[in-house]
Design a protein around this motif. Sequence first.
Motif, PDB file in Angstrom:
ATOM      1  N   VAL A  39       0.835  -1.204   0.000  1.00 25.32           N
ATOM      2  CA  VAL A  39       0.000   0.000   0.000  1.00 25.32           C
ATOM      3  C   VAL A  39       0.872   1.257   0.000  1.00 25.32           C
ATOM      4  N   ILE A  40       1.945   1.237   0.771  1.00 28.87           N
ATOM      5  CA  ILE A  40       2.861   2.382   0.785  1.00 28.87           C
ATOM      6  C   ILE A  40       3.481   2.579  -0.595  1.00 28.87           C
ATOM      7  N   ALA A  41       3.886   1.512  -1.248  1.00 27.49           N
ATOM      8  CA  ALA A  41       4.491   1.614  -2.577  1.00 27.49           C
ATOM      9  C   ALA A  41       3.493   2.135  -3.605  1.00 27.49           C
ATOM     10  N   MET A  48       4.409  10.225  -6.824  1.00 22.94           N
ATOM     11  CA  MET A  48       5.565  10.596  -7.629  1.00 22.94           C
ATOM     12  C   MET A  48       5.200  10.772  -9.101  1.00 22.94           C
ATOM     13  N   SER A  49       4.255   9.972  -9.595  1.00 23.41           N
ATOM     14  CA  SER A  49       3.876  10.124 -11.000  1.00 23.41           C
ATOM     15  C   SER A  49       3.087  11.410 -11.230  1.00 23.41           C
ATOM     16  N   ASP A  54       9.446  14.396 -16.308  1.00 25.41           N
ATOM     17  CA  ASP A  54      10.085  13.522 -17.292  1.00 25.41           C
ATOM     18  C   ASP A  54       9.143  12.377 -17.655  1.00 25.41           C
ATOM     19  N   MET A  55       8.916  12.158 -18.942  1.00 21.92           N
ATOM     20  CA  MET A  55       7.942  11.162 -19.388  1.00 21.92           C
ATOM     21  C   MET A  55       8.367   9.731 -19.047  1.00 21.92           C
ATOM     22  N   VAL A  59       6.100   7.205 -16.675  1.00 22.51           N
ATOM     23  CA  VAL A  59       5.648   5.858 -17.028  1.00 22.51           C
ATOM     24  C   VAL A  59       6.122   4.842 -16.000  1.00 22.51           C
ATOM     25  N   ALA A  60       7.353   4.977 -15.533  1.00 26.65           N
ATOM     26  CA  ALA A  60       7.881   4.037 -14.544  1.00 26.65           C
ATOM     27  C   ALA A  60       7.115   4.114 -13.241  1.00 26.65           C
ATOM     28  N   TYR A  61       6.898   5.313 -12.720  1.00 27.81           N
ATOM     29  CA  TYR A  61       6.185   5.453 -11.450  1.00 27.81           C
ATOM     30  C   TYR A  61       4.729   5.038 -11.570  1.00 27.81           C
TER      31      TYR A  61
END
Length: 69
Positions: A39-41, A48-49, A54-55, A59-61
Amino acid sequence: MILAGVLLKMGVYGMIRFCVGFFPEMAVRAMIPVLILSVIAIVYGAAMSLIQPDMKRLVAYSSVATWGS
């Protein structure tokens, strides 16, 4: 982005499948701490997203934030 989310979910599924099969008692004992960390993640990845300019990082976040859904 969809591909990254699917690959992350497949990795988590594989880890859960093997860990529960090999270590059932430990999997039951570790369920609550793993749930809390998940849940924290999810919340951290979503936050963060929202602020990423930065694109690639966006996408990663955002794909990491889809683990729990």
